[in-house]
Scaffold this active site. Sequence first.
Site, mmCIF file in Angstrom:
data_model
loop_
_atom_site.group_PDB
_atom_site.id
_atom_site.type_symbol
_atom_site.label_atom_id
_atom_site.label_comp_id
_atom_site.label_asym_id
_atom_site.label_seq_id
_atom_site.Cartn_x
_atom_site.Cartn_y
_atom_site.Cartn_z
ATOM 1 N N LEU A 1 0.837 -1.193 0.000
ATOM 2 C CA LEU A 1 0.000 0.000 0.000
ATOM 3 C C LEU A 1 0.875 1.247 0.000
ATOM 4 O O LEU A 1 1.993 1.238 0.519
ATOM 5 C CB LEU A 1 -0.906 0.037 1.244
ATOM 6 N N ASP A 2 0.343 2.346 -0.561
ATOM 7 C CA ASP A 2 1.023 3.635 -0.465
ATOM 8 C C ASP A 2 1.146 4.055 1.001
ATOM 9 O O ASP A 2 0.353 3.626 1.849
ATOM 10 C CB ASP A 2 0.240 4.714 -1.223
ATOM 11 N N ARG A 3 2.093 4.920 1.272
ATOM 12 C CA ARG A 3 2.338 5.365 2.648
ATOM 13 C C ARG A 3 1.074 5.909 3.308
ATOM 14 O O ARG A 3 0.777 5.598 4.467
ATOM 15 C CB ARG A 3 3.422 6.452 2.666
ATOM 16 N N THR B 1 -2.079 5.404 2.487
ATOM 17 C CA THR B 1 -3.252 4.528 2.411
ATOM 18 C C THR B 1 -3.238 3.600 3.614
ATOM 19 O O THR B 1 -2.209 3.017 3.943
ATOM 20 C CB THR B 1 -3.235 3.701 1.112
ATOM 21 N N ARG C 1 -6.273 6.197 -7.398
ATOM 22 C CA ARG C 1 -6.157 7.653 -7.291
ATOM 23 C C ARG C 1 -6.173 8.303 -8.676
ATOM 24 O O ARG C 1 -6.872 9.298 -8.910
ATOM 25 C CB ARG C 1 -4.887 8.006 -6.525
#
Length: 289
Positions: free
Chosen positions: A132-134, A136, A231
């Site tokens: 996951l993105d930081r 998220t 996104r």
Amino acid sequence: MQFNWTVTDEAISIKKFLAQRDISHRLFAQLKATTGALTVNGHSADPQIALGVGDEVTVILPPEPSDPNVPISHEPIELIDETANDLVVAKPAGLTVVPGPSNRTDTLVNRIKGRLADENATFMVPHILTRLDRDTSGLVLVAKHRLANSWYSQQATAGTLQKRYLAVVSGILADDHGLIDRPLRRAVDGFNQIVSPDGKPAQTEYWVRQRGTTVTLVEVQLHTGRTHQIRAHFAAIGHPLLGDALYGGPLDQIDRQALHAYDLRFRDPLTDAERTYELPLPDDLQHLI
């Protein structure tokens, strides 16, 4: 760590037998090159022989020692489930998953290494399956060893490992259900992804869960795994996620992208049982709706 299987098919090669148990070609090659890692009926196996019904095949995984360049962190993690082969954890927004130039000492990987060290584990390399993105939040599946990583990676390729997200997007989506099918590539002058005819295929399916006065809560399933796909896709149709500065989302209600990996499901490779997990929306997203 040792795994044992009994052959029930006639005249099958070792490679094919292990492939049926989701052992990749790469891992099979590693096992062949490691003395004693692959045996049949207790004896070192010749990869060329054919197995017979009743043969006992044993795979012994060599330990995976800690990489000294990846420090151990003893900051806490929120553990959802743990087996001998994997961990399911809840990642908070703001925590980077893997070490990088901006953070090498306290990422999710560093913290999991701390937990493994506390357990005196001999397998000290966390394999992240659902990155996951930081900013998220949500569920992350982590394999404890290279064989589990092979199992789950093949499930991801086959589509039997699935994750769904909840996102709060700006504006009101008119359709209750939709599929965003637009190719994505990285922008030449930035870190963001853009829709472009020369991009890679990308498909994002969504279902409206709730409409507010100015926002929409959507459930999202990815059919491809492009960087920033959710996104970028919602920004491309004019509904960027709240808090998503990189993609033009409104910044007055939340200070990170309103995206949460809430649902994770996959097949247990040893029992064949389906394992499912759900993680409720965190407070900062709940307040938006």
